[in-house]
Design a protein around this motif. Structure first.
Motif, PDB file in Angstrom:
ATOM      1  N   UNK A 111      61.906  84.388  63.748  1.00  0.00           N
ATOM      2  CA  UNK A 111      60.967  83.645  64.610  1.00  0.00           C
ATOM      3  C   UNK A 111      61.723  83.093  65.820  1.00  0.00           C
ATOM      4  N   UNK A 112      61.551  83.709  67.004  1.00  0.00           N
ATOM      5  CA  UNK A 112      62.302  83.242  68.175  1.00  0.00           C
ATOM      6  C   UNK A 112      62.037  81.762  68.444  1.00  0.00           C
ATOM      7  N   UNK A 113      63.119  80.984  68.605  1.00  0.00           N
ATOM      8  CA  UNK A 113      62.986  79.569  68.978  1.00  0.00           C
ATOM      9  C   UNK A 113      62.599  78.641  67.847  1.00  0.00           C
ATOM     10  N   UNK A 114      62.528  79.167  66.589  1.00  0.00           N
ATOM     11  CA  UNK A 114      62.024  78.325  65.485  1.00  0.00           C
ATOM     12  C   UNK A 114      62.784  76.987  65.371  1.00  0.00           C
ATOM     13  N   UNK A 115      64.109  77.062  65.320  1.00  0.00           N
ATOM     14  CA  UNK A 115      64.894  75.840  65.085  1.00  0.00           C
ATOM     15  C   UNK A 115      64.726  74.858  66.238  1.00  0.00           C
ATOM     16  N   UNK A 116      64.755  75.385  67.462  1.00  0.00           N
ATOM     17  CA  UNK A 116      64.640  74.515  68.631  1.00  0.00           C
ATOM     18  C   UNK A 116      63.260  73.847  68.688  1.00  0.00           C
ATOM     19  N   UNK A 117      62.219  74.601  68.355  1.00  0.00           N
ATOM     20  CA  UNK A 117      60.869  74.019  68.416  1.00  0.00           C
ATOM     21  C   UNK A 117      60.702  72.976  67.307  1.00  0.00           C
ATOM     22  N   UNK A 118      61.209  73.294  66.119  1.00  0.00           N
ATOM     23  CA  UNK A 118      61.110  72.316  65.029  1.00  0.00           C
ATOM     24  C   UNK A 118      61.862  71.026  65.408  1.00  0.00           C
ATOM     25  N   UNK A 119      63.062  71.175  65.987  1.00  0.00           N
ATOM     26  CA  UNK A 119      63.824  69.990  66.434  1.00  0.00           C
ATOM     27  C   UNK A 119      63.021  69.195  67.461  1.00  0.00           C
ATOM     28  N   UNK A 120      62.368  69.914  68.379  1.00  0.00           N
ATOM     29  CA  UNK A 120      61.596  69.241  69.431  1.00  0.00           C
ATOM     30  C   UNK A 120      60.441  68.431  68.816  1.00  0.00           C
ATOM     31  N   UNK A 121      59.779  69.052  67.829  1.00  0.00           N
ATOM     32  CA  UNK A 121      58.663  68.359  67.164  1.00  0.00           C
ATOM     33  C   UNK A 121      59.170  67.057  66.533  1.00  0.00           C
TER      34      UNK A 121
END
Ligand SMILES: Nc1ncnc2c1ncn2[C@@H]1O[C@H](COP(=O)(O)OP(=O)(O)O)[C@@H](O)[C@H]1O
Ligand SMILES: N[C@@H](CCOP(=O)(O)O)C(=O)O
Length: 285
Positions: free
Chosen positions: A224-234
């Protein structure tokens, strides 16, 4: 009666560390109807027609009934498919409920869970669509799928970020290792207990300690592209909790009332992923 109708909610499963165990029912529904007439499916593209008819056939087989040649199925679903919101489990449960009532077969909730889960393969999406709320799935000593509905009646606001691509659950299970380190298992046990205590006691601040699943998320994140970064952002934007929704690719979060999802949607765009954001109530039944 020649018309049978069911309205089935969707679900998000796992809640991170509760892999194949936790399931949460959410208010986004699939409506399914069957009438006696001619064998056909209305309202669905051809490849999905086949998948519905395939489930219809499995349901008749598991109930040991001859499949009638004249059922017309109509499906109206708001549940996005292949996004980690249990669309296949909701469809299986809907068809199972309709076929059993069309043949006057009375099934208890636990019987429905056991039969639908043996078609779906894992019970954590099936159970909340039948029981509502947050469920804990397990197998009994004879290997039958069962579930307990927790007594939690109030939940924080829920949000699901649904990206514009899908991920088949089968594919997302292939990347999960079949053996785990003892220390990882221990970590997951602690996190699942933190989630439960947080929800029971409404101490939502402690859920932040339960977002580091060790059994599946890291492996699936690679799909999933960007999964970790998006989860961190949330999480940085104030969520109490964020995890993969089911097998993904959607992200589920518990958030405070004033949570703003825009930052996470923009973060995903940086990775070329457009996401829709759904604020959904928990379906308690
Ligand atoms: N509304 C539907 N109509 C027809 N088939 C469906 C529907 N929902 C799910 N399915 C079947 O289930 C598959 C998706 O299941 P899965 O990969 O487990 O994803 P999900 O997270 O949505 O359950 C689809 O490819 C299709 O075969
Ligand atoms: N526990 C399963 C749940 C799959 O849910 P889905 O909604 O993605 O089909 C898993 O994590 O594989």
């Amino acid at each position: 009666m020649d018309r049978f109708y069911e309205k089935i909610p969707c679900s998000t499963s796992n809640l991170g560390a509760g892999y194949d165990v936790f399931g949460l029912s959410l208010e986004l529904f699939l409506e399914i109807e069957a009438r006696f007439g001619q064998r056909k499916v209305t309202n669905l593209p051809i490849q999905l027609e086949n998948s519905l008819l395939n489930i219809e056939s499995k349901v008749h087989k598991i109930l040991s009934i001859k499949r009638p040649k004249n059922l017309t199925w109509t499906l109206n679903s708001n549940i996005p498919i292949g996004k980690g919101l249990g669309s296949s489990a909701s469809l299986i449960v809907g068809i199972l409920k309709i076929v059993s009532s069309a043949h006057s077969i009375r099934l208890s909730d636990q019987e429905l869970i056991s039969l639908a889960s043996s078609i779906e393969g894992h019970p954590d999406n099936v159970s909340p669509t039948i029981l509502g709320g947050l469920t804990i799935s397990f197998t009994d000593s004879d290997g039958n799928f069962k579930a307990i509905k927790t007594s939690i009646k109030e939940f924080p606001k829920s949000v699901v970020f649904v990206p514009d691509f899908s991920l088949q659950t089968r594919r997302a299970r292939q990347v999960v290792p079949s053996e785990v380190k003892l220390s990882d298992a221990v970590k997951n046990i602690s996190q699942t207990n933190i989630i439960l205590e947080s929800l029971y006691s409404k101490r939502y601040d402690i859920m932040q300690y339960a977002i580091h699943d060790k059994l599946h998320e890291n492996y699936r994140a690679n799909l999933i592209p960007g999964y970790t970064q998006v989860k961190d952002k949330i999480m940085n934007d104030g969520a109490y909790f964020a995890s993969l929704s089911g097998a993904g690719p959607s992200i589920f979060a518990f958030v405070p009332e004033d949570f703003d999802p825009e930052g996470a949607v923009y973060k995903w765009l940086e990775f070329g992923v457009r996401a829709k954001c759904y604020f959904l109530n928990v379906y308690l039944k």
